[in-house]
Design a protein around this motif. Structure first.
Motif, PDB file in Angstrom:
ATOM      1  N   LEU B 293      40.563  40.312  41.455  1.00  0.00           N
ATOM      2  CA  LEU B 293      39.643  39.236  41.076  1.00  0.00           C
ATOM      3  C   LEU B 293      38.648  38.938  42.197  1.00  0.00           C
ATOM      4  O   LEU B 293      37.446  38.807  41.956  1.00  0.00           O
ATOM      5  CB  LEU B 293      40.462  37.978  40.759  1.00  0.00           C
ATOM      6  CG  LEU B 293      39.687  36.723  40.379  1.00  0.00           C
ATOM      7  CD1 LEU B 293      39.022  36.913  39.032  1.00  0.00           C
ATOM      8  CD2 LEU B 293      40.613  35.524  40.333  1.00  0.00           C
ATOM      9  N   VAL B 296      35.955  41.544  42.423  1.00  0.00           N
ATOM     10  CA  VAL B 296      34.932  41.409  41.391  1.00  0.00           C
ATOM     11  C   VAL B 296      33.776  40.556  41.922  1.00  0.00           C
ATOM     12  O   VAL B 296      32.600  40.875  41.743  1.00  0.00           O
ATOM     13  CB  VAL B 296      35.546  40.798  40.113  1.00  0.00           C
ATOM     14  CG1 VAL B 296      34.466  40.276  39.177  1.00  0.00           C
ATOM     15  CG2 VAL B 296      36.385  41.837  39.392  1.00  0.00           C
ATOM     16  N   PHE B 297      34.117  39.475  42.640  1.00  0.00           N
ATOM     17  CA  PHE B 297      33.088  38.595  43.190  1.00  0.00           C
ATOM     18  C   PHE B 297      32.404  39.228  44.402  1.00  0.00           C
ATOM     19  O   PHE B 297      31.187  39.141  44.554  1.00  0.00           O
ATOM     20  CB  PHE B 297      33.694  37.229  43.559  1.00  0.00           C
ATOM     21  CG  PHE B 297      33.953  36.374  42.351  1.00  0.00           C
ATOM     22  CD1 PHE B 297      32.961  35.550  41.835  1.00  0.00           C
ATOM     23  CD2 PHE B 297      35.178  36.418  41.704  1.00  0.00           C
ATOM     24  CE1 PHE B 297      33.182  34.782  40.709  1.00  0.00           C
ATOM     25  CE2 PHE B 297      35.409  35.652  40.578  1.00  0.00           C
ATOM     26  CZ  PHE B 297      34.419  34.834  40.078  1.00  0.00           C
ATOM     27  N   PHE B 299      32.015  42.400  44.972  1.00  0.00           N
ATOM     28  CA  PHE B 299      31.184  43.473  44.419  1.00  0.00           C
ATOM     29  C   PHE B 299      29.843  42.901  43.957  1.00  0.00           C
ATOM     30  O   PHE B 299      28.780  43.423  44.291  1.00  0.00           O
ATOM     31  CB  PHE B 299      31.929  44.132  43.257  1.00  0.00           C
ATOM     32  CG  PHE B 299      31.169  45.215  42.557  1.00  0.00           C
ATOM     33  CD1 PHE B 299      30.784  46.364  43.221  1.00  0.00           C
ATOM     34  CD2 PHE B 299      30.831  45.094  41.209  1.00  0.00           C
ATOM     35  CE1 PHE B 299      30.093  47.363  42.563  1.00  0.00           C
ATOM     36  CE2 PHE B 299      30.139  46.091  40.554  1.00  0.00           C
ATOM     37  CZ  PHE B 299      29.767  47.229  41.231  1.00  0.00           C
TER      38      PHE B 299
END
Lengths: 137, 305
Positions: B293, B296-297, B299
């Motif tokens: 998770l 994801v941020f 990236f």
């Protein structure tokens, strides 16, 4: 319960995996095309940039939702538990707005002190702390 | 009838004292919330410093120009592929999250063989991701050719370089202004490798001269790179935040791999079979998904925006 339940759980896992992969591929494609956006759609550079930023943020939130809700199983937990975990992040929303606005102001002050011209500086008597400007230049 | 004494059973794995969740899972969730706050703080610091650089008139690093190395493509064919490798790393981490959730699912069915298989694949995914990160850090630190500009002693007359001079001269990193339509980018700041900022206008205009005529001065350019004080890509804060945020995330991945190895050995020994449930897989699974998770941020905000 065992065998049948497991099969449907696995099906939903693979579905989530597919969605996450597709969203990442979409983000990657947009990153590759973002420089052509303003000329293709006839938008200004700033407007196209904002559109890309908003799209990235929305896609990221979708991905975060699928990871937390499905992989971390929060969607299937008791509602009170889910809200206990999610609601504190309202503080983070506040912190984002606060610090980004402050960063903008801080940059303008530094530029003024370094003698660069800055557009649309509001008249103010406040100045960035001297020690910080000296340190970060 | 109702006993109000401490319910010791509540602390035992497999029991669900409140919110229909076990003590261990609740505590893992609360830990992850606090850890998410830490990562939020780091990413918001990135946002604030990037916005600051923008309103100050400094160009921030362009991720597409920084992260261009892909293993084999670069070494064998000298092809630069912006962001391709980061895309692959993201995919690897998502895949390892999938194998993790499959291990949890197999745990629900108490299928020891399957848990063992999926946990092993998750360990492989995590280790691969860490290796990819090592490759990326290596190229980030070494830098590209033409990253730094060499200045001679004459050009630096009267400037205290703090012992940064070598036989070739002094290598400096220019920090460029933002790109405005119809206006050439110019050098606003010059920093040496040791991080000391050169403010002498004559030196800045000399570096500007060299940077805007790369053909004429090609012998002045040398390998660049990054450290905590100065880097070839943009303002120093960019490299600092890159090292800190991806490093902190990498530390989390490493801890996750260690936990998974312990889990794997216990599954192999039959510990959870004896215990009657595979709740430990769920708790380590929560941690592992959290690591995915966060990525994801990272990236989105480090590589895409």
């Amino acid at each position: 319960m065992a065998a049948a339940d497991g099969a449907s759980a696995r099906k939903s896992i693979y579905r989530t995996a597919l969605i996450l992969t597709a969203l990442t591929a979409l983000e990657f494609t947009i990153a590759g095309l973002k420089h052509h956006l303003s000329s293709t759609l006839g938008l200004s550079e700033g407007a196209a940039g904002l559109m890309v930023l908003v799209t990235f943020v929305v896609l990221t939130i979708f991905k975060a939702f699928y990871i937390v809700a499905e992989f971390m199983h929060l969607k299937h937990e008791v509602k009170v538990l889910a809200f206990t975990i999610v609601l504190p992040f309202l503080f983070i929303l506040w912190l984002i707005i606060g610090l980004v606005v402050d960063g903008d102001y801080w940059g303008e002050q530094t530029a003024l002190q370094n003698g660069f011209e800055v557009e649309q500086v509001q008249p103010t008597t406040m100045e960035a702390p001297a020690t910080l400007t000296q340190y970060y230049g | 009838m109702a006993e109000v004494a401490v319910d010791k059973k509540a602390l035992i794995e497999g029991e669900r004292p409140m919110l229909n969740a076990s003590y261990g899972k609740l505590m893992m969730w609360f830990f992850l919330v606090s850890d998410a706050f830490t990562f939020s703080g780091l990413l918001i610091a990135y946002g604030a410093l990037r916005v600051r650089a923008g309103s100050q008139g400094l160009a921030w690093a362009d991720p597409e120009a920084v992260f261009t190395h892909t293993p084999l493509l670069y070494e064998l064919f000298h092809i630069e592929a912006p962001l391709v490798f980061v895309g692959i790393m993201t995919f690897i981490l998502i895949l390892s999250s999938v194998t993790m959730v499959l291990a949890v699912e197999a745990g629900h069915r108490k299928s020891r063989k399957e848990v063992q298989k999926w946990v092993l694949l998750t360990i492989l995914g995590g280790a691969t991701f860490l290796s990819c990160q090592a490759y990326e850090w290596y190229h980030f630190i070494i830098g590209t050719h033409n990253g730094a500009v060499i200045l001679t002693a004459d050009e630096l007359a009267g400037v205290n370089v703090g012992g940064a001079e070598t036989a070739e001269g002094v290598a400096v990193f220019p920090v460029m202004s933002r790109e405005e339509p119809g206006q050439p980018q110019e050098v606003l700041e010059v920093r040496m490798r040791n991080g000391i900022r050169i403010t002498n206008p004559a030196v800045i205009s000399r570096v500007n001269d060299i940077v805007s005529n790369p053909d004429q001065y090609h012998e002045r350019f040398t390998d660049g790179g990054a450290n905590m004080k100065a880097n070839e890509y943009g303002p120093p804060a960019f490299a600092n935040l890159f090292f800190f945020v991806t490093g902190f995330h990498g530390t989390h991945v490493f801890s996750g791999v260690v936990l998974l190895v312990i889990l794997f050995l216990n599954v192999k020994k039959g510990t959870y079979e004896k215990r009657g449930h595979y709740e430990m897989t769920e708790k380590i699974g929560l941690y592992w998904h959290f690591v995915d998770l966060v990525w994801v941020f990272v990236f989105t905000f480090f590589y895409l925006v």
